[in-house]
Design a protein around this motif. Structure first.
Motif, PDB file in Angstrom:
ATOM      1  N   HIS A  97       0.863  -1.343   0.209  1.00  0.00           N
ATOM      2  CA  HIS A  97      -0.030  -0.093   0.078  1.00  0.00           C
ATOM      3  C   HIS A  97       0.914   1.421  -0.182  1.00  0.00           C
ATOM      4  O   HIS A  97       0.271   2.260  -0.354  1.00  0.00           O
ATOM      5  N   HIS A  98       2.170   1.182   0.614  1.00  0.00           N
ATOM      6  CA  HIS A  98       2.832   2.423   0.666  1.00  0.00           C
ATOM      7  C   HIS A  98       3.687   2.778  -0.722  1.00  0.00           C
ATOM      8  O   HIS A  98       4.344   3.541  -0.821  1.00  0.00           O
ATOM      9  N   SER A 122      -4.292   6.734  -1.210  1.00  0.00           N
ATOM     10  CA  SER A 122      -5.138   5.996  -0.342  1.00  0.00           C
ATOM     11  C   SER A 122      -5.432   6.372   1.106  1.00  0.00           C
ATOM     12  O   SER A 122      -6.649   6.546   1.842  1.00  0.00           O
ATOM     13  N   GLN A 123      -4.113   6.816   1.949  1.00  0.00           N
ATOM     14  CA  GLN A 123      -3.974   6.963   3.229  1.00  0.00           C
ATOM     15  C   GLN A 123      -3.272   8.298   3.328  1.00  0.00           C
ATOM     16  O   GLN A 123      -2.456   8.735   2.427  1.00  0.00           O
ATOM     17  N   HIS A 124      -3.504   8.871   4.390  1.00  0.00           N
ATOM     18  CA  HIS A 124      -2.739  10.397   4.676  1.00  0.00           C
ATOM     19  C   HIS A 124      -1.091  10.206   4.659  1.00  0.00           C
ATOM     20  O   HIS A 124      -0.863   9.051   5.226  1.00  0.00           O
ATOM     21  N   ALA A 153      -6.624  12.740   0.278  1.00  0.00           N
ATOM     22  CA  ALA A 153      -6.422  11.151   0.830  1.00  0.00           C
ATOM     23  C   ALA A 153      -7.810  10.766   0.725  1.00  0.00           C
ATOM     24  O   ALA A 153      -8.768  11.412   1.097  1.00  0.00           O
ATOM     25  N   HIS A 155      -8.344   8.167   2.857  1.00  0.00           N
ATOM     26  CA  HIS A 155      -8.517   7.302   4.220  1.00  0.00           C
ATOM     27  C   HIS A 155      -9.103   5.941   4.167  1.00  0.00           C
ATOM     28  O   HIS A 155      -9.823   5.629   4.902  1.00  0.00           O
ATOM     29  N   ASP A 156      -8.607   5.232   3.410  1.00  0.00           N
ATOM     30  CA  ASP A 156      -8.915   3.859   3.073  1.00  0.00           C
ATOM     31  C   ASP A 156      -7.794   2.882   2.862  1.00  0.00           C
ATOM     32  O   ASP A 156      -7.359   3.199   1.907  1.00  0.00           O
ATOM     33  N   ALA A 157      -7.537   2.180   3.707  1.00  0.00           N
ATOM     34  CA  ALA A 157      -6.457   0.957   3.600  1.00  0.00           C
ATOM     35  C   ALA A 157      -6.774  -0.075   2.878  1.00  0.00           C
ATOM     36  O   ALA A 157      -5.838  -1.129   2.972  1.00  0.00           O
TER      37      ALA A 157
END
Length: 544
Positions: A97-98, A122-124, A153, A155-157
């Protein structure tokens, strides 16, 4: 497997691509009389969307020429680093994800004083990480750069592709639109282009600097092999467009019958990523003659070795049925390397070679991408350039756009090298962000004729890059910890000497103990030493 059956699969693959291409150009560009009312987005995948996408893409050529003539011309780049690939294959990569953070190198476009960047994740992304990149910008005050940067973002992992997350959030789409001052001077930049990215571009009303998704077949393992033949680039003996375990067995048998000295074959999922979809089958102890087919059928599930940890034949065969794939001869030699060439087709239709690398591979059989050294060995960099030129010309005729890379297996033969092309990555890849970092920081140019990269003062630059600097001891280190360690130990990029270390994938550090580096030096040896020093410092500091 009979030759007729294998040929049938190849023909069906080309026919499918032809259907896709025809579907994208049934209606001429001048015929857009959209049946969609103003302000209403066309149905994803519909003819109306395809027509609108084609019209938007017409803007790229004039915009490209305008920016080439005047780097201070205003533009907005919407960066969507979505890995819109198979979720099961991506799940095999630690901290995947990163990997969206690898395109934070695009923040360096803020060097252009009238360029705005909208970066969606996807995320902050931690403020410390953003500041780290902005402080790398030469000649631009951080405050000025920050004022032209919009960070958004979901805010969804979850493992849903980032682009899908964005499309599912109308309010987020509105925020992206609000951050674009002028859609006529804006475009979307992405990791790879799929129907999702096409829909996103259409709904934002700006073009996509990437391939039409109709061309994606050319970037599969099967499509790559077909294109190499068309371009006249050597490739391993093998079969493509295979669909199930029976096809794999018959291809494995046929390759051994063709070459009795063959020791191994590579089995690859058509859309595997970073080598994680590859496997190896060994012929050790194989009988000859009619007994070979039965032996392969029995041994294939038992002795196939997978690059991805925890993989099984049952899961792999199921995925193969979904995705398709290839089987090809394993290339052997006294010394074997894995170089690559990176190319670009710009919006005016010009194809060029932009870099060469020697890949650093790992995994059980050395097929998983870990990093790269730049540039590739001068002994064969020109060979790579010539192959890249041939493939680029074919892709240009097919209408490809943007960056792509070609991977090779190279075997030393006496005093020279023999190369076999094995894959086209019709997208950005693991060598894209290190090279962009180098370009943005040094303003140099790669000369494909001599294989060297030099700054404006004719100083050569080299680097060692890795996406897989990983240790369990690094877990728990925050971005702020990393930056403190880097500053206190001199692990930074020195703009005066144009050498040093740049980190990426910083967000994966605390949870996965993993990060990436680009180590730039004035020689291969200096770049390697920067990397060794970095590992030594991180190992020491993480044990405190």
């Amino acid at each position: 497997m009979t030759q007729d059956r294998l040929g049938e699969y190849a023909r069906s693959g080309r026919a499918l691509l032809a259907v896709y291409l025809a579907g994208g150009c049934i209606v001429g560009l001048t015929e857009e009389r959209s049946t969609v009312e103003p302000g209403v987005d066309p149905e994803p995948g519909s003819e109306a969307e395809l027509r609108r996408f084609a019209r938007l893409q017409e803007r790229l050529g004039p915009l490209y020429r305008k920016l080439a003539a005047d780097p201070r011309a205003p533009q907005t780049v919407v960066v969507v680093p979505s890995l819109s690939l198979d979720a099961e294959e991506l799940a095999k990569i630690s901290g995947v994800h990163h990997y969206e953070e690898r395109l934070l190198c695009m923040l360096m476009l803020l060097r252009r004083p009238r360029t705005n960047v909208v970066f969606v994740t996807s995320q902050h992304v931690a403020t410390a990480v953003i500041d780290y990149y902005l402080h790398l910008l030469p000649g631009v005050p951080l405050r000025h750069a920050r004022s032209r940067l919009t960070l958004l973002a979901c805010h969804d992992a979850s493992d849903v592709p980032l682009t899908k997350k964005i499309l599912d959030r109308p309010r987020l789409m509105d925020r992206i639109r609000e951050a674009i001052p002028d859609t006529r001077s804006a475009h979307v930049s992405c990791f790879n282009s799929t129907p999702l990215e096409r829909t996103l571009a259409v709904q934002l009303g700006i073009p996509l600097y990437g391939n039409d998704p109709a061309l994606n077949y050319l970037g599969t393992k099967s499509g790559s092999r077909e294109l190499f033949r068309e371009a006249g680039v050597p490739l391993p003996d093998g079969f493509e467009n295979l669909r199930d375990g029976d096809d794999i067995k018959e291809a494995v048998v046929e390759l051994k019958r063709r070459d009795r000295s063959l020791r191994r074959v590579a089995i690859k999922l058509d859309e595997g990523f970073s080598g994680e979809g590859n496997a190896v089958f060994s012929y050790e102890g194989a009988p000859e003659g009619e007994a070979l087919a039965g032996w392969v059928a029995k041994e294939l599930p038992r002795r196939t070795k997978f690059e991805a940890g925890g993989e099984s034949w049952e899961r792999y065969e199921r995925k193969f049925q979904e995705m398709g794939g290839i089987v090809e001869s394993w290339m052997e030699g006294e010394e074997v390397r894995s170089p690559s060439v990176q190319c670009r087709i710009n919006p005016t239709g010009e194809a060029s070679v932009v870099s060469t690398h020697d890949q650093v591979l790992g995994g059980p059989s050395g097929q998983i991408f870990l990093g790269s050294t730049f540039p590739a060995d001068a002994a064969y960099s020109r060979d790579l350039k010539e192959a890249g030129d041939r493939v680029g010309e074919v892709l240009k005729k097919r209408g490809a756009l943007g960056r792509f890379a070609i991977d090779f297996i190279s075997m030393r033969r006496g005093s020279g090298w023999e190369h076999a092309a094995i894959e086209i990555n019709l997208r950005k890849g693991g060598t894209t962000h290190p090279y962009l970092i180098l370009r943005f920081l040094t303003d140099g140019v790669y000369d494909p004729e001599d294989g060297l990269y030099c700054t404006p003062t004719d100083k050569p630059c080299y680097y060692y890059a890795s996406d897989n600097l990983q240790s369990p001891h690094y877990k728990g280190l925050t971005p702020d910890d990393l930056i403190d360690i880097a500053v206190n130990n001199g692990l930074h990029f020195d703009s005066a000497s144009q050498q040093g270390v740049i980190f990426h994938l910083i967000g994966a550090l605390s949870q996965y103990g993993k990060l990436g580096t680009v180590c730039i030096g004035d020689s291969h040896e200096k770049a390697q030493q920067f990397y060794k020093d970095t590992v030594e410092v991180l190992d020491r500091e993480s044990r405190r």
